[in-house]
Scaffold this motif. Structure first.
Motif, short mmCIF file in Angstrom:
data_model
loop_
_atom_site.label_atom_id
_atom_site.label_comp_id
_atom_site.label_asym_id
_atom_site.label_seq_id
_atom_site.Cartn_x
_atom_site.Cartn_y
_atom_site.Cartn_z
N LEU A 12 0.56 -23.23 0.45
CA LEU A 12 0.76 -24.07 1.46
C LEU A 12 1.17 -23.45 2.63
CD1 LEU A 12 0.15 -27.11 2.34
CD2 LEU A 12 2.60 -27.50 1.46
N ILE A 64 -7.98 -24.04 7.41
CA ILE A 64 -7.47 -24.44 6.29
C ILE A 64 -6.10 -24.46 6.19
CG2 ILE A 64 -9.43 -23.30 4.91
CD1 ILE A 64 -7.70 -20.66 4.21
N CYS A 65 -5.53 -25.47 5.51
CA CYS A 65 -4.01 -25.54 5.46
C CYS A 65 -3.37 -24.99 4.01
CB CYS A 65 -3.54 -26.87 5.67
SG CYS A 65 -4.23 -27.55 7.32
N TRP A 66 -4.25 -24.99 2.86
CA TRP A 66 -3.73 -24.56 1.65
C TRP A 66 -5.02 -23.86 1.01
CZ3 TRP A 66 -7.15 -26.57 -2.03
CH2 TRP A 66 -7.71 -27.70 -1.45
N ILE A 67 -4.51 -22.87 -0.04
CA ILE A 67 -5.41 -22.48 -1.18
C ILE A 67 -4.83 -22.69 -2.47
CG2 ILE A 67 -6.23 -20.30 -1.96
CD1 ILE A 67 -5.71 -18.93 0.80
N ASP A 68 -5.84 -23.28 -3.28
CA ASP A 68 -5.59 -23.44 -4.64
C ASP A 68 -6.43 -22.60 -5.45
OD1 ASP A 68 -3.94 -24.78 -6.50
OD2 ASP A 68 -5.72 -26.16 -7.16
N TYR A 90 -4.79 -32.88 -2.15
CA TYR A 90 -4.37 -32.08 -1.36
C TYR A 90 -4.67 -32.18 0.09
CZ TYR A 90 -3.28 -29.34 -5.35
OH TYR A 90 -2.75 -28.85 -6.63
N GLY A 97 -8.79 -27.25 3.12
CA GLY A 97 -8.25 -26.08 2.15
C GLY A 97 -9.36 -25.45 1.65
#
Length: 144
Positions: A12, A64-68, A90, A97
């Motif tokens: 995040l 993007i605000c996150w990576i999963d 998310y 993301g």
């Protein structure tokens, strides 16, 4: 504690970053090759939201605000029934993301982008990030 707190993505960012999306992938934002559409995008043209810059080659930089990351084979059914619902939570909490399938273990040409481009699906870590200042970073170093 995990049982009472909502799930969070693997990464995040404290401030949004951008990654370059080649123009060839942008055409898949409405759904994928097997005809499933994007439930948040009912028109015939993709809504290219979260675009922070456009390159001369037609590729766009998307925020993007996150990576999963996913250490599983990303078949279409699992992606739709498990991964995307998790990603939607998310998006609602953190914004757009990226889902990263380890070692490219996913039929990316079938998964495409989802939720109006708010979820990007890739098979490798992006090589270059655009920082909020507009500078580019590769391998943790600013590129001039």
């Amino acid at each position: 504690l995990r049982q009472i707190t909502p799930r969070t993505p693997d990464i995040l960012f404290s401030c949004p970053m951008a990654i370059k999306v080649p123009k060839e992938i942008l055409g898949k934002a409405n759904g994928n090759a097997n005809g499933s559409g994007n439930k948040n995008n009912s028109g015939n043209k993709a809504k290219h939201e979260n675009v922070v810059a456009v390159d001369e080659d037609g590729g766009v930089w998307k925020m993007i605000c996150w990576i999963d990351s996913k250490a599983l084979f990303g078949d279409v059914t699992t992606h739709k029934t498990s991964v995307l619902p998790q990603a939607e939570t998310y998006i609602n909490r953190f914004g757009p993301g990226l889902i990263l399938y380890w070692f490219g273990h996913a039929p990316l040409e079938l998964l495409g982008m989802h939720h109006g481009g708010d979820v990007l699906v890739v098979g490798e870590v992006p090589k270059v990030f655009m920082l909020p200042t507009g500078d580019l970073a590769k391998d943790g170093q600013r590129i001039l």
